[in-house]
Design a protein around this motif. Structure first.
Motif, short mmCIF file in Angstrom:
data_model
loop_
_atom_site.label_atom_id
_atom_site.label_comp_id
_atom_site.label_asym_id
_atom_site.label_seq_id
_atom_site.Cartn_x
_atom_site.Cartn_y
_atom_site.Cartn_z
N GLN A 29 0.81 -1.22 0.00
CA GLN A 29 0.00 0.00 0.00
C GLN A 29 0.84 1.27 0.00
OE1 GLN A 29 -2.46 0.05 3.48
NE2 GLN A 29 -0.76 0.44 4.87
N ASP A 30 2.08 1.21 0.48
CA ASP A 30 2.94 2.39 0.50
C ASP A 30 3.80 2.54 -0.75
OD1 ASP A 30 1.91 3.12 2.90
OD2 ASP A 30 3.74 2.80 4.07
N CYS A 31 3.70 1.63 -1.69
CA CYS A 31 4.52 1.67 -2.91
C CYS A 31 3.63 1.98 -4.11
CB CYS A 31 5.22 0.34 -3.12
SG CYS A 31 6.38 -0.08 -1.81
N ASP A 32 3.38 3.26 -4.32
CA ASP A 32 2.48 3.63 -5.42
C ASP A 32 3.08 4.64 -6.38
OD1 ASP A 32 2.45 5.81 -3.78
OD2 ASP A 32 0.28 5.89 -3.55
N ALA A 33 4.41 4.74 -6.40
CA ALA A 33 5.05 5.74 -7.25
C ALA A 33 5.14 5.31 -8.72
CB ALA A 33 6.45 6.06 -6.73
N GLY A 34 5.01 4.03 -9.00
CA GLY A 34 5.07 3.55 -10.38
C GLY A 34 6.45 3.64 -11.00
N VAL A 35 7.50 3.54 -10.20
CA VAL A 35 8.87 3.62 -10.70
C VAL A 35 9.15 2.45 -11.64
CG1 VAL A 35 11.30 3.61 -10.02
CG2 VAL A 35 9.62 4.79 -8.60
N ILE A 46 10.96 -16.54 -11.08
CA ILE A 46 10.74 -16.05 -9.73
C ILE A 46 10.99 -14.55 -9.73
CG2 ILE A 46 11.41 -16.23 -7.30
CD1 ILE A 46 10.16 -18.80 -8.42
N LEU A 47 10.00 -13.79 -9.30
CA LEU A 47 10.07 -12.33 -9.26
C LEU A 47 10.18 -11.88 -7.80
CD1 LEU A 47 7.20 -11.75 -11.82
CD2 LEU A 47 9.65 -11.67 -12.28
N THR A 48 10.48 -10.61 -7.60
CA THR A 48 10.65 -10.06 -6.25
C THR A 48 9.65 -8.93 -6.02
OG1 THR A 48 13.00 -10.58 -6.27
CG2 THR A 48 12.29 -8.92 -4.70
N LEU A 49 9.13 -8.86 -4.79
CA LEU A 49 8.24 -7.78 -4.39
C LEU A 49 8.64 -7.32 -2.99
CD1 LEU A 49 5.75 -6.14 -5.34
CD2 LEU A 49 4.36 -7.75 -4.03
N ILE A 50 8.97 -6.05 -2.87
CA ILE A 50 9.33 -5.46 -1.58
C ILE A 50 8.05 -4.91 -0.94
CG2 ILE A 50 10.69 -3.66 -0.44
CD1 ILE A 50 12.64 -3.94 -2.89
N CYS A 51 7.81 -5.32 0.29
CA CYS A 51 6.56 -4.97 0.98
C CYS A 51 6.88 -4.31 2.32
CB CYS A 51 5.72 -6.22 1.20
SG CYS A 51 5.36 -7.13 -0.31
N PRO A 52 7.04 -2.97 2.35
CA PRO A 52 7.43 -2.28 3.58
C PRO A 52 6.41 -2.37 4.71
CG PRO A 52 7.61 -0.80 1.68
CD PRO A 52 6.98 -2.07 1.21
N THR A 53 5.11 -2.50 4.40
CA THR A 53 4.10 -2.54 5.46
C THR A 53 3.47 -3.91 5.62
OG1 THR A 53 2.20 -1.98 4.07
CG2 THR A 53 3.50 -0.13 4.98
N GLY A 54 3.54 -4.76 4.60
CA GLY A 54 2.85 -6.04 4.65
C GLY A 54 1.37 -5.94 4.33
N GLU A 55 0.91 -4.75 3.97
CA GLU A 55 -0.48 -4.52 3.55
C GLU A 55 -0.47 -4.38 2.04
OE1 GLU A 55 -3.16 -4.30 5.67
OE2 GLU A 55 -1.86 -4.68 7.39
N LEU A 56 -1.07 -5.33 1.33
CA LEU A 56 -1.01 -5.34 -0.13
C LEU A 56 -2.30 -4.86 -0.76
CD1 LEU A 56 0.82 -8.69 -0.95
CD2 LEU A 56 1.77 -6.42 -0.53
N VAL A 57 -2.15 -4.40 -2.02
CA VAL A 57 -3.28 -3.94 -2.81
C VAL A 57 -3.21 -4.64 -4.16
CG1 VAL A 57 -4.36 -1.95 -3.92
CG2 VAL A 57 -3.27 -1.68 -1.69
N TYR A 75 8.91 -3.22 -6.62
CA TYR A 75 7.91 -2.60 -5.76
C TYR A 75 6.49 -2.86 -6.22
CZ TYR A 75 11.79 -0.24 -3.57
OH TYR A 75 12.95 0.01 -2.88
N GLU A 76 6.33 -3.32 -7.46
CA GLU A 76 4.99 -3.59 -7.98
C GLU A 76 5.06 -4.73 -8.99
OE1 GLU A 76 1.08 -0.98 -9.15
OE2 GLU A 76 3.05 -0.04 -9.34
N LEU A 77 4.14 -5.68 -8.83
CA LEU A 77 4.02 -6.81 -9.75
C LEU A 77 2.98 -6.43 -10.80
CD1 LEU A 77 4.45 -9.89 -10.42
CD2 LEU A 77 2.42 -10.29 -9.02
N TYR A 78 3.29 -6.69 -12.07
CA TYR A 78 2.37 -6.43 -13.18
C TYR A 78 2.03 -7.75 -13.85
CZ TYR A 78 3.57 -1.53 -12.68
OH TYR A 78 3.75 -0.26 -12.18
N ILE A 79 0.75 -7.98 -14.08
CA ILE A 79 0.30 -9.17 -14.81
C ILE A 79 -0.48 -8.69 -16.03
CG2 ILE A 79 -1.14 -11.24 -14.76
CD1 ILE A 79 -0.61 -11.37 -11.73
N ASN A 80 -0.03 -9.11 -17.20
CA ASN A 80 -0.69 -8.77 -18.46
C ASN A 80 -1.74 -9.85 -18.74
OD1 ASN A 80 -1.44 -8.02 -20.98
ND2 ASN A 80 0.53 -8.38 -21.94
N CYS A 81 -3.00 -9.49 -18.61
CA CYS A 81 -4.09 -10.44 -18.81
C CYS A 81 -4.43 -10.57 -20.29
CB CYS A 81 -5.31 -10.00 -18.02
SG CYS A 81 -4.96 -9.91 -16.25
N ALA A 82 -5.06 -11.65 -20.66
CA ALA A 82 -5.35 -11.93 -22.07
C ALA A 82 -6.51 -11.09 -22.60
CB ALA A 82 -5.66 -13.41 -22.25
#
Length: 170
Positions: A24-30, A86-97, A49-56
């Motif tokens: 929830q704290d990672c919303d800069a879109g870097v 295997i991808l990486t996601l940094i989660c500073p608060t543990g609250e995901l969106v 900082y953000e996982l992207y999934i391209n849907c069909a």
């Protein structure tokens, strides 16, 4: 053997054929542009900082299962037949969106708390969803065809994604 700590199921429409998962704290879109391009080629990509999934498709609702593990699950536990990226996601608060552009945001909490997580994304039903989308769009163009809303409800959930996550660091 790894143990499943939590499991979340969501049904949503992927606006612009894109789903994202972030803290929830990672919303800069870097580096978002690069990750979106990479996801277009590989289905999923991460900026860290953000996982992207391209849907069909973005006509029918998709199902997303997020499984949080205490350690890297085996291929059998994940239900995969071969090892994926295997991808990486940094989660500073543990609250995901879980989010989609112009779509609703869905929240979840990581039972392991904040930290760095490894992620594996598995997809099912992409080809079927593309074919159904094309057929529905052809049928709704005819006077006798069913309306788009009814068709979208009928075929929701054909396209599915499983996101397996496990904590790798603080």
């Amino acid at each position: 053997m790894s143990h499943l700590l939590a499991e979340h199921h969501f049904v949503t429409v992927a606006s612009y054929r894109l789903l994202t998962l972030r803290d929830q704290d990672c919303d800069a879109g870097v580096n978002a542009d690069h990750a979106i391009d990479e996801a277009a080629e590989n289905i999923a990509a991460s900026t860290g900082y953000e996982l992207y999934i391209n849907c069909a498709q973005d006509l029918f609702a998709i199902t997303v299962r997020i499984a949080i593990w205490d350690d890297e699950p085996s291929i059998e536990q994940q239900g995969r037949t071969q090892t994926g990226r295997i991808l990486t996601l940094i989660c500073p608060t543990g609250e995901l969106v879980l989010d989609s552009p112009t779509g609703e945001a869905l929240a979840l909490e990581l039972p392991s708390g904040s930290g760095t997580y490894a992620i594996s994304v598995r997809d099912e039903g992409r080809t079927e969803a593309i074919v159904l989308r094309q057929n529905v769009l052809k049928q709704t163009d005819t006077p006798a065809g069913e309306d788009l809303h009814t068709a979208a409800q009928r075929y929701g959930g054909i396209e599915r994604y499983t996101i397996d996550m496990w904590r790798t660091g603080r």
